[in-house]
Design a protein around this motif. Sequence first.
Motif, PDB file in Angstrom:
ATOM      1  N   MET A  37       0.839  -1.195   0.000  1.00 27.56           N
ATOM      2  CA  MET A  37       0.000   0.000   0.000  1.00 27.56           C
ATOM      3  C   MET A  37       0.873   1.245   0.000  1.00 27.56           C
ATOM      4  O   MET A  37       1.851   1.333   0.726  1.00 27.56           O
ATOM      5  N   ARG A  38       0.522   2.189  -0.830  1.00 27.27           N
ATOM      6  CA  ARG A  38       1.263   3.438  -0.863  1.00 27.27           C
ATOM      7  C   ARG A  38       0.999   4.218   0.418  1.00 27.27           C
ATOM      8  O   ARG A  38      -0.138   4.415   0.824  1.00 27.27           O
ATOM      9  N   GLU A  39       2.061   4.667   1.063  1.00 27.60           N
ATOM     10  CA  GLU A  39       1.928   5.411   2.304  1.00 27.60           C
ATOM     11  C   GLU A  39       1.644   6.878   2.030  1.00 27.60           C
ATOM     12  O   GLU A  39       2.112   7.453   1.047  1.00 27.60           O
ATOM     13  N   LEU A  40       0.879   7.490   2.911  1.00 30.94           N
ATOM     14  CA  LEU A  40       0.568   8.908   2.790  1.00 30.94           C
ATOM     15  C   LEU A  40       1.645   9.734   3.480  1.00 30.94           C
ATOM     16  O   LEU A  40       2.129   9.387   4.543  1.00 30.94           O
ATOM     17  N   ASP A  41       2.029  10.829   2.834  1.00 28.49           N
ATOM     18  CA  ASP A  41       3.029  11.735   3.394  1.00 28.49           C
ATOM     19  C   ASP A  41       2.318  12.756   4.263  1.00 28.49           C
ATOM     20  O   ASP A  41       1.601  13.622   3.771  1.00 28.49           O
ATOM     21  N   ARG A  42       2.510  12.660   5.582  1.00 26.25           N
ATOM     22  CA  ARG A  42       1.804  13.546   6.497  1.00 26.25           C
ATOM     23  C   ARG A  42       2.550  14.853   6.735  1.00 26.25           C
ATOM     24  O   ARG A  42       2.147  15.667   7.558  1.00 26.25           O
ATOM     25  N   HIS A  43       3.648  15.085   6.011  1.00 25.27           N
ATOM     26  CA  HIS A  43       4.422  16.300   6.205  1.00 25.27           C
ATOM     27  C   HIS A  43       4.105  17.364   5.153  1.00 25.27           C
ATOM     28  O   HIS A  43       4.652  18.459   5.198  1.00 25.27           O
ATOM     29  N   ILE A  44       3.246  17.056   4.170  1.00 23.00           N
ATOM     30  CA  ILE A  44       2.877  18.043   3.167  1.00 23.00           C
ATOM     31  C   ILE A  44       1.529  18.647   3.528  1.00 23.00           C
ATOM     32  O   ILE A  44       0.802  18.135   4.368  1.00 23.00           O
ATOM     33  N   THR A  45       1.205  19.746   2.871  1.00 21.93           N
ATOM     34  CA  THR A  45       0.005  20.503   3.229  1.00 21.93           C
ATOM     35  C   THR A  45      -1.182  20.191   2.331  1.00 21.93           C
ATOM     36  O   THR A  45      -2.194  20.870   2.415  1.00 21.93           O
ATOM     37  N   THR A  46      -1.070  19.188   1.454  1.00 24.09           N
ATOM     38  CA  THR A  46      -2.195  18.815   0.597  1.00 24.09           C
ATOM     39  C   THR A  46      -3.373  18.384   1.456  1.00 24.09           C
ATOM     40  O   THR A  46      -3.204  17.608   2.401  1.00 24.09           O
ATOM     41  N   PRO A  47      -4.578  18.885   1.168  1.00 24.01           N
ATOM     42  CA  PRO A  47      -5.744  18.443   1.939  1.00 24.01           C
ATOM     43  C   PRO A  47      -5.856  16.924   1.964  1.00 24.01           C
ATOM     44  O   PRO A  47      -5.560  16.246   0.976  1.00 24.01           O
ATOM     45  N   ARG A  48      -6.262  16.407   3.101  1.00 26.25           N
ATOM     46  CA  ARG A  48      -6.280  14.966   3.320  1.00 26.25           C
ATOM     47  C   ARG A  48      -7.123  14.238   2.269  1.00 26.25           C
ATOM     48  O   ARG A  48      -6.719  13.189   1.745  1.00 26.25           O
ATOM     49  N   TYR A  49      -8.303  14.788   1.903  1.00 22.21           N
ATOM     50  CA  TYR A  49      -9.170  14.083   0.966  1.00 22.21           C
ATOM     51  C   TYR A  49      -8.545  14.013  -0.428  1.00 22.21           C
ATOM     52  O   TYR A  49      -8.721  13.035  -1.156  1.00 22.21           O
ATOM     53  N   LEU A  50      -7.785  15.049  -0.821  1.00 26.11           N
ATOM     54  CA  LEU A  50      -7.107  15.012  -2.112  1.00 26.11           C
ATOM     55  C   LEU A  50      -5.988  13.978  -2.117  1.00 26.11           C
ATOM     56  O   LEU A  50      -5.761  13.286  -3.110  1.00 26.11           O
ATOM     57  N   GLU A  51      -5.298  13.865  -0.999  1.00 23.03           N
ATOM     58  CA  GLU A  51      -4.224  12.889  -0.875  1.00 23.03           C
ATOM     59  C   GLU A  51      -4.776  11.472  -1.000  1.00 23.03           C
ATOM     60  O   GLU A  51      -4.209  10.618  -1.687  1.00 23.03           O
ATOM     61  N   ILE A  52      -5.907  11.224  -0.336  1.00 22.62           N
ATOM     62  CA  ILE A  52      -6.546   9.913  -0.404  1.00 22.62           C
ATOM     63  C   ILE A  52      -7.034   9.629  -1.829  1.00 22.62           C
ATOM     64  O   ILE A  52      -6.871   8.523  -2.353  1.00 22.62           O
ATOM     65  N   ALA A  53      -7.621  10.646  -2.469  1.00 23.70           N
ATOM     66  CA  ALA A  53      -8.091  10.484  -3.848  1.00 23.70           C
ATOM     67  C   ALA A  53      -6.933  10.130  -4.774  1.00 23.70           C
ATOM     68  O   ALA A  53      -7.073   9.285  -5.670  1.00 23.70           O
ATOM     69  N   ASP A  54      -5.764  10.747  -4.560  1.00 21.09           N
ATOM     70  CA  ASP A  54      -4.596  10.450  -5.392  1.00 21.09           C
ATOM     71  C   ASP A  54      -4.131   9.009  -5.200  1.00 21.09           C
ATOM     72  O   ASP A  54      -3.742   8.332  -6.157  1.00 21.09           O
ATOM     73  N   VAL A  55      -4.156   8.533  -3.954  1.00 21.07           N
ATOM     74  CA  VAL A  55      -3.756   7.155  -3.682  1.00 21.07           C
ATOM     75  C   VAL A  55      -4.694   6.187  -4.408  1.00 21.07           C
ATOM     76  O   VAL A  55      -4.247   5.248  -5.082  1.00 21.07           O
ATOM     77  N   LEU A  56      -5.986   6.413  -4.286  1.00 20.79           N
ATOM     78  CA  LEU A  56      -6.958   5.521  -4.924  1.00 20.79           C
ATOM     79  C   LEU A  56      -6.853   5.572  -6.442  1.00 20.79           C
ATOM     80  O   LEU A  56      -6.938   4.543  -7.122  1.00 20.79           O
ATOM     81  N   GLN A  57      -6.666   6.783  -7.000  1.00 22.56           N
ATOM     82  CA  GLN A  57      -6.549   6.904  -8.449  1.00 22.56           C
ATOM     83  C   GLN A  57      -5.311   6.169  -8.960  1.00 22.56           C
ATOM     84  O   GLN A  57      -5.358   5.496  -9.995  1.00 22.56           O
ATOM     85  N   THR A  58      -4.198   6.279  -8.248  1.00 27.67           N
ATOM     86  CA  THR A  58      -2.979   5.569  -8.639  1.00 27.67           C
ATOM     87  C   THR A  58      -3.204   4.065  -8.623  1.00 27.67           C
ATOM     88  O   THR A  58      -2.767   3.341  -9.535  1.00 27.67           O
ATOM     89  N   GLU A  59      -3.890   3.578  -7.612  1.00 21.99           N
ATOM     90  CA  GLU A  59      -4.166   2.137  -7.533  1.00 21.99           C
ATOM     91  C   GLU A  59      -5.067   1.690  -8.679  1.00 21.99           C
ATOM     92  O   GLU A  59      -4.896   0.594  -9.227  1.00 21.99           O
ATOM     93  N   ILE A  60      -6.029   2.523  -9.036  1.00 18.13           N
ATOM     94  CA  ILE A  60      -6.928   2.191 -10.147  1.00 18.13           C
ATOM     95  C   ILE A  60      -6.148   2.124 -11.451  1.00 18.13           C
ATOM     96  O   ILE A  60      -6.288   1.183 -12.242  1.00 18.13           O
ATOM     97  N   VAL A  61      -5.308   3.135 -11.690  1.00 15.93           N
ATOM     98  CA  VAL A  61      -4.506   3.173 -12.913  1.00 15.93           C
ATOM     99  C   VAL A  61      -3.578   1.967 -12.991  1.00 15.93           C
ATOM    100  O   VAL A  61      -3.342   1.404 -14.067  1.00 15.93           O
ATOM    101  N   ASN A  62      -3.059   1.538 -11.854  1.00 18.40           N
ATOM    102  CA  ASN A  62      -2.133   0.407 -11.816  1.00 18.40           C
ATOM    103  C   ASN A  62      -2.836  -0.953 -11.845  1.00 18.40           C
ATOM    104  O   ASN A  62      -2.187  -1.998 -11.759  1.00 18.40           O
ATOM    105  N   GLY A  63      -4.166  -0.955 -11.929  1.00 20.67           N
ATOM    106  CA  GLY A  63      -4.895  -2.198 -12.113  1.00 20.67           C
ATOM    107  C   GLY A  63      -5.244  -2.959 -10.851  1.00 20.67           C
ATOM    108  O   GLY A  63      -5.561  -4.152 -10.921  1.00 20.67           O
ATOM    109  N   LYS A  64      -5.218  -2.288  -9.698  1.00 20.63           N
ATOM    110  CA  LYS A  64      -5.542  -2.998  -8.456  1.00 20.63           C
ATOM    111  C   LYS A  64      -7.002  -3.410  -8.419  1.00 20.63           C
ATOM    112  O   LYS A  64      -7.351  -4.454  -7.842  1.00 20.63           O
TER     113      LYS A  64
END
Length: 246
Positions: free
Chosen positions: A1-28
Amino acid sequence: MRELDRHITTPRYLEIADVLQTEIVNGKYKLNERLPSEAQLCNRFRENRYTIRQALDILLYKGIMRSHQGKGHYLCEKPLNLQYTITPEMRFSKVIAMLGCTPSAKLLQQEKLVPPEAVVKGLKLEPGEEAFRLEILRYANSIPLTWNVTWLPVKYFPELLDHTYSLDSLYTMLDGVYDVQLYRIWSTFQAIYPTAVEAGHLKVPSNINLLHIESVMRDGDMRLVEYTSAKYRGDLCRVSIQFEQV
């Protein structure tokens, strides 16, 4: 599972959306397979339902997934996934046929007028010189794929509008009627959003990116004979460029 970087200022929901989108693109996740529930995602990311719903709303807005009330979320199925290759001698109908699809075209509008400045410069026309403007919707397997506006100088194609009543392939017609073969000399690429009219014809929501490709073509006598603005559906195809081999 891709870990979330808690040291950046990106809103949490956008960070989660990026993780899910990456997993979708990678065929999970697979088509017709239910995606993790909100409760499962809350547990996975240690967040509340409101944050998870914001993340899912991003993916819904992008058209990556669809929601069925009471059933959950599923991936959006793409009717086409084309690897469209641009070459100096590329023809839409030939490329689409080589990809195993059936090409077709619909002429939406045609007229003769003085073109805008960008076209005048691209084709090196004289001030006030007229060109034919063709507005064409192109299909692959009856699915609208690209919106084209093509300009052709009147001086090179006299009586052109008498030959466009059945326009399955513009280049085939130009070859057959005028004995002209076209070769690409330059193209520019830009990601854009469609206008309301373009979105309607291409059957896409207004938030789907189009790949806008503007090109100038020459003929065998090195005359500049075509300026085309083509807007491809970014959700259905990838465009690559094939360079000539040395």
